[in-house]
Scaffold this motif. Structure first.
Motif, short mmCIF file in Angstrom:
data_model
loop_
_atom_site.label_atom_id
_atom_site.label_comp_id
_atom_site.label_asym_id
_atom_site.label_seq_id
_atom_site.Cartn_x
_atom_site.Cartn_y
_atom_site.Cartn_z
N MET A 1 0.74 -1.12 -0.06
CA MET A 1 0.10 -0.03 0.06
C MET A 1 0.87 1.21 -0.08
O MET A 1 1.70 1.39 0.87
CB MET A 1 -0.82 -0.12 1.14
N THR A 2 0.72 2.16 -0.83
CA THR A 2 1.58 3.19 -1.22
C THR A 2 0.93 4.50 -0.85
O THR A 2 1.48 5.63 -1.00
CB THR A 2 2.16 3.55 -2.55
N HIS A 3 -0.47 4.60 -0.95
CA HIS A 3 -1.22 5.80 -0.37
C HIS A 3 -0.72 6.44 0.74
O HIS A 3 -0.72 5.81 1.88
CB HIS A 3 -2.84 5.70 -0.50
N PRO A 4 -0.28 8.01 0.77
CA PRO A 4 0.39 8.25 1.90
C PRO A 4 -0.84 8.40 3.29
O PRO A 4 0.00 8.55 4.35
CB PRO A 4 0.76 9.99 1.46
N PHE A 5 -2.02 8.44 2.82
CA PHE A 5 -2.81 8.59 4.22
C PHE A 5 -3.67 7.09 4.44
O PHE A 5 -4.57 7.46 5.28
CB PHE A 5 -4.04 9.74 3.95
N HIS A 6 -3.31 6.09 3.75
CA HIS A 6 -4.05 4.98 3.99
C HIS A 6 -3.37 4.34 5.42
O HIS A 6 -2.35 4.41 5.66
CB HIS A 6 -3.97 4.18 3.06
N PRO A 7 -4.25 3.87 6.42
CA PRO A 7 -3.88 3.06 7.53
C PRO A 7 -3.07 1.97 7.19
O PRO A 7 -2.24 1.78 8.18
CB PRO A 7 -5.03 2.51 8.11
N PHE A 8 -3.02 1.47 6.14
CA PHE A 8 -2.19 0.14 5.84
C PHE A 8 -0.96 0.52 4.98
O PHE A 8 -0.32 -0.41 4.35
CB PHE A 8 -3.01 -0.88 4.94
N ARG A 9 -0.44 1.81 4.99
CA ARG A 9 0.38 2.36 4.22
C ARG A 9 1.73 1.62 4.48
O ARG A 9 2.01 1.55 5.94
CB ARG A 9 0.67 3.91 4.38
N GLY A 10 2.47 1.01 3.75
CA GLY A 10 3.82 0.50 4.03
C GLY A 10 3.59 -1.23 4.13
O GLY A 10 4.68 -1.78 4.30
N ARG A 11 2.49 -1.48 4.37
CA ARG A 11 2.31 -3.10 4.45
C ARG A 11 2.21 -3.83 3.25
O ARG A 11 1.83 -3.12 2.32
CB ARG A 11 0.83 -3.29 5.45
N HIS A 12 2.61 -5.02 3.23
CA HIS A 12 2.46 -5.61 1.98
C HIS A 12 1.30 -6.60 2.07
O HIS A 12 1.24 -7.37 2.91
CB HIS A 12 3.76 -6.57 1.63
N LEU A 13 0.34 -6.41 1.14
CA LEU A 13 -0.73 -7.11 1.38
C LEU A 13 -1.16 -8.00 -0.07
O LEU A 13 -0.35 -7.64 -0.98
CB LEU A 13 -2.26 -6.23 1.47
N VAL A 14 -1.48 -9.25 0.16
CA VAL A 14 -1.96 -9.99 -1.03
C VAL A 14 -3.06 -9.69 -1.74
O VAL A 14 -4.10 -9.53 -1.29
CB VAL A 14 -2.01 -11.56 -0.55
N CYS A 15 -2.86 -9.40 -3.05
CA CYS A 15 -3.89 -9.28 -4.01
C CYS A 15 -4.66 -10.54 -4.25
O CYS A 15 -4.27 -11.45 -4.98
CB CYS A 15 -3.47 -8.66 -5.29
N VAL A 16 -6.09 -10.54 -3.70
CA VAL A 16 -6.67 -12.02 -4.39
C VAL A 16 -7.83 -11.80 -5.26
O VAL A 16 -8.43 -12.74 -5.63
CB VAL A 16 -7.43 -12.32 -2.74
N GLY A 17 -7.89 -10.50 -5.97
CA GLY A 17 -8.82 -10.52 -6.94
C GLY A 17 -9.13 -9.00 -7.49
O GLY A 17 -8.29 -8.07 -6.87
N GLN A 18 -9.86 -8.82 -8.30
CA GLN A 18 -10.09 -7.57 -8.71
C GLN A 18 -11.65 -7.20 -9.08
O GLN A 18 -12.29 -8.38 -9.29
CB GLN A 18 -9.18 -7.02 -9.91
N CYS A 19 -11.88 -6.19 -8.99
CA CYS A 19 -13.59 -5.93 -9.17
C CYS A 19 -13.66 -4.55 -9.86
O CYS A 19 -12.49 -3.84 -9.97
CB CYS A 19 -14.21 -6.01 -7.77
N TYR A 20 -14.76 -3.98 -10.20
CA TYR A 20 -14.91 -2.83 -10.77
C TYR A 20 -16.12 -2.17 -10.31
O TYR A 20 -17.26 -2.99 -10.06
CB TYR A 20 -15.21 -2.98 -12.38
N ASP A 21 -16.05 -1.04 -9.79
CA ASP A 21 -17.16 -0.35 -9.32
C ASP A 21 -17.40 1.07 -10.32
O ASP A 21 -16.73 1.18 -11.38
CB ASP A 21 -16.99 0.31 -7.99
N ARG A 22 -18.20 2.02 -10.12
CA ARG A 22 -18.45 3.28 -10.54
C ARG A 22 -17.16 3.91 -10.74
O ARG A 22 -17.10 4.87 -11.96
CB ARG A 22 -19.59 4.12 -10.20
#
Length: 58
Positions: A1-22
């Protein structure tokens, strides 16, 4: 996670899929055994760098 204000910034998370929203494509990232969050690709290191930002750094 690289967004500067996201609470998970700096953590390495596993991508389990993708979706589409508006707003477009979202990535589904596993936070722990029971939690998956949806974030835009530009908030992660998966996205290509913004060309304007790259040019500004030169």
């Amino acid at each position: 996670m690289t967004h500067p204000f996201h609470p998970f910034r700096g953590r390495h998370l596993v991508c389990v899929g993708q979706c589409y929203d508006r707003f477009g494509k979202c990535l589904l990232l596993r936070v722990d055994d029971s939690t998956v969050c949806s974030v835009p690709p530009k908030w992660t290191d998966i996205a290509e760098p913004d060309p304007e930002v790259v040019m500004a750094q030169i």
